[in-house]
Design a protein around this motif. Structure first.
Motif, PDB file in Angstrom:
ATOM      1  N   GLY A  72      10.704  -1.589   7.344  1.00 44.72           N
ATOM      2  CA  GLY A  72       9.835  -1.900   6.213  1.00 44.72           C
ATOM      3  C   GLY A  72       9.385  -0.660   5.457  1.00 44.72           C
ATOM      4  N   TYR A  73       9.188   0.431   6.169  1.00 45.63           N
ATOM      5  CA  TYR A  73       8.776   1.681   5.523  1.00 45.63           C
ATOM      6  C   TYR A  73       9.857   2.183   4.576  1.00 45.63           C
ATOM      7  CZ  TYR A  73       7.270   6.535   4.936  1.00 45.63           C
ATOM      8  OH  TYR A  73       6.890   7.747   4.403  1.00 45.63           O
ATOM      9  N   PHE A  74      11.109   2.120   5.019  1.00 49.58           N
ATOM     10  CA  PHE A  74      12.209   2.536   4.145  1.00 49.58           C
ATOM     11  C   PHE A  74      12.218   1.707   2.851  1.00 49.58           C
ATOM     12  CE2 PHE A  74      14.424   4.280   8.041  1.00 49.58           C
ATOM     13  CZ  PHE A  74      14.486   5.581   7.579  1.00 49.58           C
ATOM     14  N   THR A  75      11.973   0.397   2.981  1.00 47.95           N
ATOM     15  CA  THR A  75      11.930  -0.464   1.803  1.00 47.95           C
ATOM     16  C   THR A  75      10.799  -0.055   0.868  1.00 47.95           C
ATOM     17  OG1 THR A  75      12.856  -2.353   3.007  1.00 47.95           O
ATOM     18  CG2 THR A  75      11.612  -2.839   1.003  1.00 47.95           C
ATOM     19  N   ALA A  76       9.617   0.202   1.456  1.00 42.80           N
ATOM     20  CA  ALA A  76       8.430   0.491   0.651  1.00 42.80           C
ATOM     21  C   ALA A  76       8.556   1.784  -0.151  1.00 42.80           C
ATOM     22  CB  ALA A  76       7.200   0.555   1.550  1.00 42.80           C
ATOM     23  N   VAL A  77       9.325   2.755   0.353  1.00 44.27           N
ATOM     24  CA  VAL A  77       9.493   4.027  -0.372  1.00 44.27           C
ATOM     25  C   VAL A  77      10.815   4.051  -1.146  1.00 44.27           C
ATOM     26  CG1 VAL A  77       8.008   5.335   1.186  1.00 44.27           C
ATOM     27  CG2 VAL A  77      10.463   5.178   1.688  1.00 44.27           C
ATOM     28  N   GLU A  78      11.328   2.840  -1.431  1.00 44.55           N
ATOM     29  CA  GLU A  78      12.526   2.674  -2.271  1.00 44.55           C
ATOM     30  C   GLU A  78      13.751   3.368  -1.683  1.00 44.55           C
ATOM     31  OE1 GLU A  78      11.301   2.171  -6.747  1.00 44.55           O
ATOM     32  OE2 GLU A  78      10.330   3.981  -6.008  1.00 44.55           O
ATOM     33  N   TYR A  88      15.224   7.557  10.685  1.00 39.95           N
ATOM     34  CA  TYR A  88      13.951   8.094  10.235  1.00 39.95           C
ATOM     35  C   TYR A  88      13.899   9.614  10.429  1.00 39.95           C
ATOM     36  CZ  TYR A  88       8.991   8.948   9.660  1.00 39.95           C
ATOM     37  OH  TYR A  88       7.785   9.451   9.238  1.00 39.95           O
ATOM     38  N   ARG A  89      14.347  10.082  11.571  1.00 43.27           N
ATOM     39  CA  ARG A  89      14.387  11.529  11.821  1.00 43.27           C
ATOM     40  C   ARG A  89      15.284  12.226  10.796  1.00 43.27           C
ATOM     41  NH1 ARG A  89      12.731  13.385  16.989  1.00 43.27           N
ATOM     42  NH2 ARG A  89      14.202  15.116  16.788  1.00 43.27           N
ATOM     43  N   LYS A  90      16.381  11.597  10.476  1.00 38.24           N
ATOM     44  CA  LYS A  90      17.315  12.166   9.498  1.00 38.24           C
ATOM     45  C   LYS A  90      16.651  12.272   8.132  1.00 38.24           C
ATOM     46  CE  LYS A  90      21.856  11.361   7.393  1.00 38.24           C
ATOM     47  NZ  LYS A  90      23.038  10.452   7.344  1.00 38.24           N
ATOM     48  N   ARG A  91      15.887  11.241   7.726  1.00 38.38           N
ATOM     49  CA  ARG A  91      15.212  11.269   6.431  1.00 38.38           C
ATOM     50  C   ARG A  91      14.177  12.386   6.366  1.00 38.38           C
ATOM     51  NH1 ARG A  91      10.539   9.431   3.914  1.00 38.38           N
ATOM     52  NH2 ARG A  91      10.852   8.901   1.708  1.00 38.38           N
ATOM     53  N   ILE A  92      13.398  12.540   7.432  1.00 36.94           N
ATOM     54  CA  ILE A  92      12.368  13.584   7.454  1.00 36.94           C
ATOM     55  C   ILE A  92      13.002  14.967   7.359  1.00 36.94           C
ATOM     56  CG2 ILE A  92      10.589  14.680   8.865  1.00 36.94           C
ATOM     57  CD1 ILE A  92       9.696  12.080   7.617  1.00 36.94           C
ATOM     58  N   ARG A  93      14.072  15.191   8.101  1.00 37.38           N
ATOM     59  CA  ARG A  93      14.734  16.500   8.074  1.00 37.38           C
ATOM     60  C   ARG A  93      15.301  16.806   6.694  1.00 37.38           C
ATOM     61  NH1 ARG A  93      16.860  14.997  13.227  1.00 37.38           N
ATOM     62  NH2 ARG A  93      18.818  14.460  12.224  1.00 37.38           N
ATOM     63  N   LEU A  94      15.876  15.786   6.037  1.00 39.88           N
ATOM     64  CA  LEU A  94      16.489  16.006   4.727  1.00 39.88           C
ATOM     65  C   LEU A  94      15.440  16.291   3.662  1.00 39.88           C
ATOM     66  CD1 LEU A  94      19.276  13.254   4.669  1.00 39.88           C
ATOM     67  CD2 LEU A  94      19.599  15.738   4.808  1.00 39.88           C
ATOM     68  N   LEU A 133       0.833  -1.206   0.000  1.00 43.85           N
ATOM     69  CA  LEU A 133       0.000   0.000   0.000  1.00 43.85           C
ATOM     70  C   LEU A 133       0.870   1.260   0.000  1.00 43.85           C
ATOM     71  CD1 LEU A 133      -2.729  -1.075   2.583  1.00 43.85           C
ATOM     72  CD2 LEU A 133      -2.937  -0.998   0.086  1.00 43.85           C
ATOM     73  N   VAL A 134       1.901   1.260   0.843  1.00 41.81           N
ATOM     74  CA  VAL A 134       2.813   2.408   0.871  1.00 41.81           C
ATOM     75  C   VAL A 134       3.509   2.558  -0.476  1.00 41.81           C
ATOM     76  CG1 VAL A 134       4.961   3.283   1.879  1.00 41.81           C
ATOM     77  CG2 VAL A 134       3.177   2.383   3.368  1.00 41.81           C
ATOM     78  N   SER A 135       3.946   1.439  -1.061  1.00 45.03           N
ATOM     79  CA  SER A 135       4.616   1.499  -2.362  1.00 45.03           C
ATOM     80  C   SER A 135       3.673   2.025  -3.439  1.00 45.03           C
ATOM     81  CB  SER A 135       5.126   0.104  -2.753  1.00 45.03           C
ATOM     82  OG  SER A 135       6.120  -0.340  -1.855  1.00 45.03           O
ATOM     83  N   TYR A 136       2.407   1.606  -3.377  1.00 40.75           N
ATOM     84  CA  TYR A 136       1.422   2.059  -4.357  1.00 40.75           C
ATOM     85  C   TYR A 136       1.252   3.578  -4.281  1.00 40.75           C
ATOM     86  CZ  TYR A 136      -3.108   2.581  -6.699  1.00 40.75           C
ATOM     87  OH  TYR A 136      -4.127   2.983  -7.527  1.00 40.75           O
ATOM     88  N   TYR A 137       1.051   4.100  -3.064  1.00 41.83           N
ATOM     89  CA  TYR A 137       0.849   5.550  -2.921  1.00 41.83           C
ATOM     90  C   TYR A 137       2.152   6.327  -3.124  1.00 41.83           C
ATOM     91  CZ  TYR A 137      -3.924   4.719  -1.411  1.00 41.83           C
ATOM     92  OH  TYR A 137      -5.241   4.360  -1.388  1.00 41.83           O
ATOM     93  N   PRO A 144      16.496   1.597   0.156  1.00 39.60           N
ATOM     94  CA  PRO A 144      17.049   0.351   0.681  1.00 39.60           C
ATOM     95  C   PRO A 144      18.250   0.523   1.609  1.00 39.60           C
ATOM     96  CG  PRO A 144      17.701   0.656  -1.604  1.00 39.60           C
ATOM     97  CD  PRO A 144      16.711   1.742  -1.295  1.00 39.60           C
ATOM     98  N   LYS A 145      19.009   1.608   1.483  1.00 39.79           N
ATOM     99  CA  LYS A 145      20.224   1.742   2.291  1.00 39.79           C
ATOM    100  C   LYS A 145      19.938   1.855   3.784  1.00 39.79           C
ATOM    101  CE  LYS A 145      23.256   3.583  -1.313  1.00 39.79           C
ATOM    102  NZ  LYS A 145      24.115   4.718  -1.743  1.00 39.79           N
ATOM    103  N   PRO A 146      19.055   2.775   4.233  1.00 40.89           N
ATOM    104  CA  PRO A 146      18.751   2.804   5.671  1.00 40.89           C
ATOM    105  C   PRO A 146      18.069   1.522   6.147  1.00 40.89           C
ATOM    106  CG  PRO A 146      17.338   4.343   4.471  1.00 40.89           C
ATOM    107  CD  PRO A 146      18.398   3.892   3.531  1.00 40.89           C
ATOM    108  N   ALA A 147      17.213   0.936   5.301  1.00 41.71           N
ATOM    109  CA  ALA A 147      16.566  -0.326   5.683  1.00 41.71           C
ATOM    110  C   ALA A 147      17.611  -1.418   5.878  1.00 41.71           C
ATOM    111  CB  ALA A 147      15.564  -0.735   4.602  1.00 41.71           C
ATOM    112  N   MET A 148      18.587  -1.461   4.985  1.00 42.15           N
ATOM    113  CA  MET A 148      19.643  -2.462   5.087  1.00 42.15           C
ATOM    114  C   MET A 148      20.505  -2.230   6.319  1.00 42.15           C
ATOM    115  SD  MET A 148      22.527  -3.442   2.204  1.00 42.15           S
ATOM    116  CE  MET A 148      21.342  -2.989   0.926  1.00 42.15           C
ATOM    117  N   ALA A 149      20.783  -0.966   6.619  1.00 42.83           N
ATOM    118  CA  ALA A 149      21.600  -0.644   7.802  1.00 42.83           C
ATOM    119  C   ALA A 149      20.913  -1.131   9.075  1.00 42.83           C
ATOM    120  CB  ALA A 149      21.839   0.859   7.869  1.00 42.83           C
TER     121      ALA A 149
END
Length: 447
Positions: free
Chosen positions: A376-382, A434-440, A295-299, A384-389
């Motif tokens: 999983g959220y990082f994966t869904a929005v493409e 996640y906080r870092k992604r939002i700020r960027l 669903l996240v990937s779709y939106y 992969p690097k933070p998800a992998m970390a």
């Protein structure tokens, strides 16, 4: 801005997806739990330990299946969101072929090196024969296990989450019935448990294949020119989930070998009981995650950021509640769980040790849901690097360091507390990323 009607529609779709995903993950976990229950009661504690010693091999195979399943599901969902159905079908076909061929290679290599694999997994003189009997049969069904799960994930992405869970439930019920007859009635022992699991996996695979060959399916098998690069690009998005499952095998392997050294085979028996429940809790979180992801990937594909962030908040709430419930259950009511696997009248001392260990281990449940959801959220929005970390640190680095230090400092007690320490460290890392992604991206602050 989301209207109340839009939220209502999203809630209905979201809960339909996550309920089917959680149930499906429970079913796959119950396969091994049911084997353990019947083996413990029908054969004995040593055979139960052998089942757990075999699990890292199965976890590795399952992890590789997840690698391509989640990657293909994410990519196919994004393409569907953009209306590019031809690309979605190509990804579906290519990934299915890849998983099947890979599963054949794993099964062949494992079967030809069965004793080496058993010894590598930590089998002792007491458990070696049991491990070879159980794993030797289960390996033959690895193609059914990997390909079946791959198609189950794609069936949910195809728009049939309820059908996917009904198929998985049919397989689970088949496993339970066959386990009862093969182990308890026919007396086939640990081999009977392996045959029951393999047969049920074969059944579910055949049903999943029939769905994608039918006219109802949106994803279809098409003629393709197989491309390694295309498969690797899709698989990249499934790395975090793959590492999460792979880490289950790594953790099981590390704990088994540490406990053999510190506490002997009895320690492995206790951890077997705990690991079944831990996997059930982890699979719950992964089910929430995998229900959210398409669903996240779709939106995300539709560039509707407000919607997919709202879906994240819903999943964080559900995962947080599930974590608290699991913790309270594990600390206050571990006796019935341990009693299912260890007979308190026949193995009183072992049973008491198991109850005490379960209470200590339950602290690991508290941070687990949030960590898996953010990954999983990082994966869904493409991303992969933070998800992998998060996956690598949570599943291998943090747990290795924690297990070594806590065992040195506190002995067996430290072993049971080490997962709580490593999961807490993973939570801190996930929240930071996640906080870092939002700020960027937006300059927002998070309350």
């Amino acid at each position: 801005m989301m209207t109340k009607l839009m939220k209502k529609d999203i809630h209905r779709t979201y809960f339909r997806y996550i309920l089917s995903s959680v149930a499906a993950m429970w079913v796959f976990t119950i396969y091994t739990m049911v084997d353990g229950m019947f083996v413990a009661r029908g054969v004995g504690p040593t055979a139960l330990a052998a089942v757990n010693l075999s699990m890292p091999f199965v976890n590795v195979a399952f992890a590789l299946g997840i690698l391509f399943a989640i990657g293909a599901s994410t990519k196919a969902s994004v393409y569907r969101g953009r209306g590019e159905n031809d690309k979605a079908n190509r990804i579906f076909t290519s990934s299915t072929i890849t998983v099947f061929v890979l599963s054949l290679i794993i099964a062949t290599a494992g079967f030809l090196n069965l004793e080496r694999v058993a010894l590598l997994l930590g089998a002792t003189d007491a458990t070696l024969g049991f491990v070879k009997d159980y794993l030797g049969i289960l390996i033959l069904f690895i193609p059914c296990y990997m390909t079946g799960y791959h198609l189950e994930v794609l069936m949910k992405a195809d728009g049939y989450p309820q059908k996917a869970i009904f198929v998985a439930l049919a397989g689970a019920m088949t496993n339970i019935v066959l386990d009862y007859f093969f182990v308890m009635v026919f007396g086939w022992g640990i081999k009977g448990a392996a045959i029951a699991t393999g047969a049920s996996q074969l059944l579910t695979l055949l049903i999943f294949i029939s769905h994608f060959l039918s006219k109802k399916a949106n994803y279809r098998f098409v003629k393709i020119k197989w491309s390694l690069g295309e498969n690797l690009r899709a698989a990249k998005l499934g790395v975090s989930d793959c590492v999460t499952e792979f880490s289950v095998g790594v953790v099981t392997f590390l704990f088994n070998n540490t406990l053999v050294r510190v506490s002997g085979d009895e320690g492995v028996v206790i951890y077997t009981v705990i690991s079944y429940v831990f996997q059930l809790i982890l699979m719950t979180m992964m089910g929430l995650n995998q229900g959210m992801q398409p669903l996240v990937s779709y939106y995300h594909g539709r560039e509707e950021t407000t919607v997919h962030r709202y879906l994240l908040k819903l999943t964080l709430f559900c995962a947080g509640i599930a974590s608290i419930v699991a913790f309270v259950w594990g600390v206050l009511y571990p006796d019935p769980i341990v009693g299912v696997f260890i007979d308190s009248s026949a193995e009183g001392a072992l049973y008491e040790r198991g109850v005490d260990a379960f209470k200590l281990f339950s602290f690991a449940f508290l941070p687990l849901g949030i960590v898996v959801t953010l990954m999983g959220y990082f994966t869904a929005v493409e991303q992969p690097k933070p998800a992998m970390a998060i996956s690598i640190c949570r599943g291998m680095i943090f747990v290795c360091i924690s297990l070594i230090l806590m065992t040195v400092l506190f002995g067996e007690t430290g072993i049971w507390l080490s997962m709580a320490v490593s999961e807490t460290a993973a939570l801190i890392l996930a929240a930071f990323l996640y906080r870092k992604r939002i700020r960027l991206r937006t300059g927002e602050t998070i309350s």
